[in-house]
Scaffold this active site. Sequence first.
Site, PDB file in Angstrom:
ATOM      1  N   CYS A 120     -22.907   3.794  44.951  1.00  0.00           N
ATOM      2  CA  CYS A 120     -22.842   3.583  43.520  1.00  0.00           C
ATOM      3  C   CYS A 120     -22.820   4.946  42.853  1.00  0.00           C
ATOM      4  CB  CYS A 120     -24.099   2.866  43.043  1.00  0.00           C
ATOM      5  SG  CYS A 120     -24.380   1.312  43.885  1.00  0.00           S
TER       6      CYS A 120
ATOM      7  N   ARG B 182     -17.028   5.546  42.664  1.00  0.00           N
ATOM      8  CA  ARG B 182     -18.092   5.209  43.609  1.00  0.00           C
ATOM      9  C   ARG B 182     -18.390   3.710  43.636  1.00  0.00           C
ATOM     10  NH1 ARG B 182     -20.753  10.436  44.456  1.00  0.00           N
ATOM     11  NH2 ARG B 182     -22.436   9.403  45.554  1.00  0.00           N
TER      12      ARG B 182
ATOM     13  N   TRP C 283     -21.326  -0.642  43.577  1.00  0.00           N
ATOM     14  CA  TRP C 283     -20.569  -1.254  44.662  1.00  0.00           C
ATOM     15  C   TRP C 283     -21.599  -2.033  45.447  1.00  0.00           C
ATOM     16  CZ3 TRP C 283     -20.548  -1.227  50.043  1.00  0.00           C
ATOM     17  CH2 TRP C 283     -19.393  -1.743  50.655  1.00  0.00           C
TER      18      TRP C 283
ATOM     19  N   ASN D 111     -28.618   4.839  43.915  1.00  0.00           N
ATOM     20  CA  ASN D 111     -27.476   4.961  44.811  1.00  0.00           C
ATOM     21  C   ASN D 111     -28.024   5.033  46.229  1.00  0.00           C
ATOM     22  OD1 ASN D 111     -25.027   5.716  46.101  1.00  0.00           O
ATOM     23  ND2 ASN D 111     -25.560   7.870  45.880  1.00  0.00           N
ATOM     24  N   GLY D 112     -27.567   4.159  47.106  1.00  0.00           N
ATOM     25  CA  GLY D 112     -28.039   4.196  48.492  1.00  0.00           C
ATOM     26  C   GLY D 112     -28.542   2.848  48.927  1.00  0.00           C
TER      27      GLY D 112
ATOM     28  N   GLU E 205      -1.807   4.318  59.457  1.00  0.00           N
ATOM     29  CA  GLU E 205      -2.031   4.692  58.058  1.00  0.00           C
ATOM     30  C   GLU E 205      -1.193   3.809  57.125  1.00  0.00           C
ATOM     31  OE1 GLU E 205      -4.048   6.100  56.316  1.00  0.00           O
ATOM     32  OE2 GLU E 205      -3.062   6.750  54.494  1.00  0.00           O
TER      33      GLU E 205
ATOM     34  N   LYS F 112      -2.566   1.200  54.125  1.00  0.00           N
ATOM     35  CA  LYS F 112      -2.121   1.184  52.714  1.00  0.00           C
ATOM     36  C   LYS F 112      -1.792  -0.244  52.296  1.00  0.00           C
ATOM     37  CE  LYS F 112      -3.304   4.312  52.739  1.00  0.00           C
ATOM     38  NZ  LYS F 112      -4.248   5.316  52.360  1.00  0.00           N
TER      39      LYS F 112
ATOM     40  N   GLU G 245      -5.038  -2.459  52.014  1.00  0.00           N
ATOM     41  CA  GLU G 245      -6.016  -2.235  50.948  1.00  0.00           C
ATOM     42  C   GLU G 245      -5.461  -2.461  49.550  1.00  0.00           C
ATOM     43  OE1 GLU G 245      -7.866   1.658  50.505  1.00  0.00           O
ATOM     44  OE2 GLU G 245      -6.102   2.606  51.354  1.00  0.00           O
TER      45      GLU G 245
ATOM     46  N   HIS H  62       1.058  -6.363  75.788  1.00  0.00           N
ATOM     47  CA  HIS H  62      -0.244  -6.642  76.420  1.00  0.00           C
ATOM     48  C   HIS H  62      -1.047  -7.671  75.625  1.00  0.00           C
ATOM     49  CE1 HIS H  62       0.504  -3.531  79.372  1.00  0.00           C
ATOM     50  NE2 HIS H  62       0.911  -2.741  78.381  1.00  0.00           N
TER      51      HIS H  62
ATOM     52  N   LYS I  17     -13.735   4.324  45.876  1.00  0.00           N
ATOM     53  CA  LYS I  17     -13.042   5.544  46.312  1.00  0.00           C
ATOM     54  C   LYS I  17     -13.905   6.343  47.283  1.00  0.00           C
ATOM     55  CE  LYS I  17      -9.769   8.671  46.135  1.00  0.00           C
ATOM     56  NZ  LYS I  17      -8.606   8.344  46.985  1.00  0.00           N
TER      57      LYS I  17
HETATM   58  O1  M6R Z   1     -13.273  10.646  51.041  1.00  0.00           O
HETATM   59  P1  M6R Z   1     -12.929  10.365  52.464  1.00  0.00           P
HETATM   60  O2  M6R Z   1     -11.659  10.947  52.888  1.00  0.00           O
HETATM   61  O3  M6R Z   1     -14.049  10.721  53.415  1.00  0.00           O
HETATM   62  O4  M6R Z   1     -12.783   8.791  52.542  1.00  0.00           O
HETATM   63  C1  M6R Z   1     -12.604   8.131  53.756  1.00  0.00           C
HETATM   64  C2  M6R Z   1     -12.149   6.718  53.543  1.00  0.00           C
HETATM   65  O5  M6R Z   1     -13.120   5.987  52.859  1.00  0.00           O
HETATM   66  C3  M6R Z   1     -10.825   6.644  52.777  1.00  0.00           C
HETATM   67  O6  M6R Z   1      -9.841   7.393  53.395  1.00  0.00           O
HETATM   68  C4  M6R Z   1     -10.359   5.178  52.665  1.00  0.00           C
HETATM   69  O7  M6R Z   1     -10.041   4.680  53.914  1.00  0.00           O
HETATM   70  C5  M6R Z   1      -9.180   5.085  51.707  1.00  0.00           C
HETATM   71  N1  M6R Z   1      -9.427   4.048  50.743  1.00  0.00           N
HETATM   72  C6  M6R Z   1      -7.910   4.789  52.382  1.00  0.00           C
HETATM   73  O8  M6R Z   1      -6.834   4.766  51.484  1.00  0.00           O
END
Ligand code: M6R
Length: 608
Positions: free
Chosen positions: A2, A27, A74, A100-101, A481, A485, A488, A504, A603
């Site tokens: 958070c 956050r 969050w 936060n935590g 990757e 994308k 998410e 497999h 984020k």
């Molecule tokens: O800030 P960071 O690069 O450590 O974050 C890692 C992941 O949380 C971040 O890359 C997440 O997977 C993204 N939402 C992917 O687009």
Amino acid sequence: MCGIYGYTGYRNAVKIAIEGLKKLEYRGYDSAGIAVLEDGTITFAKQRGKVAELEAVSNTLSNDARVAIAHTRWATHGKPSEINAHPHLDTGNTLALVHNGIIENHNELRSMLQQKGVKFVSDTDTEVVAHLVSHFYSGNLLEAIRESLKLLRGAFSIALIHRDMPGQIVAFAHQAPLAVGLGKDEAFVSSDPNIFSPYTREVLYIGNGEIVVAHKDKIELFNANLERIDRKLETLTSISSDVSKGDFAHYTLKEIFEQPTSLLAAINGHFINEYGTANFQGLTLSSSDLLSVQRILILACGTSWHAGFLATYLLEDLARIPTQVEISSEYRYKNPVVVPGTLVIAISQSGETADTIAAVRELKAKGAWILAICNVESSTLTREADNTLYLHAGPEIGVCSTKAFTSQFVVLALFALQMARMRHLSKIEGQEFLNAINALPNQVAKVLDIAPGIAQLAKKYAHFDNFFFLGRRYMYPTAMEGALKLKEISYINANAYAAGEMKHGPIALISDNCPTVAFCANKQTYEKFISNLMEVKARSGPILAIAEEGCEGLEGIADDVIIVPKTLDELAAIPSSVAAQLFAYYIALCRGADIDQPRNLAKSVTVE
Ligand code: M6R
């Protein structure tokens, strides 16, 4: 996980708190709240949803209040709801706090307090802290916090207002970021010091078990035994810029389109063409330190882990250094053996990812030396690592990481080049590699030029609910990757596989209702990959290929092809990833998803 924020000073505290929360939304954004202290009374407003929803109801709070704490959440314990939103108060509304935590022993503490007659109103772990501090309070708040800290387990940073402490915010932390900024006749408290920068750059970082009292004109710091600590304020080096979307519909699209510039910023000044090598001025490791590296261990999460995975191929291929990449949250609990000669690289866009920070702490305790690759200055990771290479990508606001990924990989590619040149790679080979790196920004611009065509293709594929993303060698992490994308931001199930693995087991899922996005830009394994695609085709699976200019053999196999510029296999992840980012973006647009702030995500993932 958070964002917490506190203000004491002479301005309208509600307005300042809302402004601060908007910057902390990265956050978490499932609920938000504010509490103000005015004339010995605490009043509060909470709302499910984003900060904008809280702002709409914040007129119930006094504009004359000069002290506030605020929170954007969050959800960890308790679903997103108004009742679970912070701030949380004790029974008599004598105090309010934001957190936060995670309080790991919240169940135990809740039972203990319930036995003493405390009635809980929320499902959160945080409410336990409000009642606990209140339970120990008998006129001295710091004493009450000291007693509470003895019982609390977990990682947390907490900011609190108390009706007996006018004009003050009391905050404390354990294994979670907390900073206080001191301006002229005003002070700020937050998980992220960068948000203070419009008002002050003078910052105090709060360590484990420390308690801080923020007044508008001074900061008092104590250890867990309430002994005063004399610590100097630090000056923030970075200035957070206010970022707008410009003419773009979303930050995510803007950040995808910024990549020619962000790649240039990551490359510029970090190579010496004459010697065909890379050179990071900020790197504090000497040549002999770099030469003594026998193994590399990369730690990261999510997209950063994908950049690290790509780098394992590159560091072994180009520099011939055994390299391993680990998901931070898993590595930490493996009881890892760190052999002498290991260089640890921690990759994080935000520098606040709790799992990566925890893994770094674990390794530091074992004597490892940590090189961070990060985008955010003054972040927790950069302060804990021994040295940092910055991306200089500019703020990445979209939750979906795009420009940070390509910058991370290009920085790792330059580092691999430097390591390779110090070992066996010839100057000519180094110069060829550098030329290919320097061509990337223009090549990415060419991919962006075909965005309208990719948008059209996205319309054709947007109705599918399941996808495979396949690649071999460098295209395997690239496929992973690309799939992340799509998952998410579009909420579509996308399975990424090394193409050779399909037979497999996963190939059982192929049907005319499950398309494959095929990453074809690895020339070394191209023929084998084409055979894998034929196996998909033979089972009626639609295929969208992302392939390089001049490639042959896709006719009759791929239903659609996105052509990207040709580069070295080692660098092909960059143009192909940008095409995949655009594909995911336009599919999400077709499906009406919340692209910049997808459901259930944040984020920065600041809890383990
Ligand atoms: O800030 P960071 O690069 O450590 O974050 C890692 C992941 O949380 C971040 O890359 C997440 O997977 C993204 N939402 C992917 O687009």
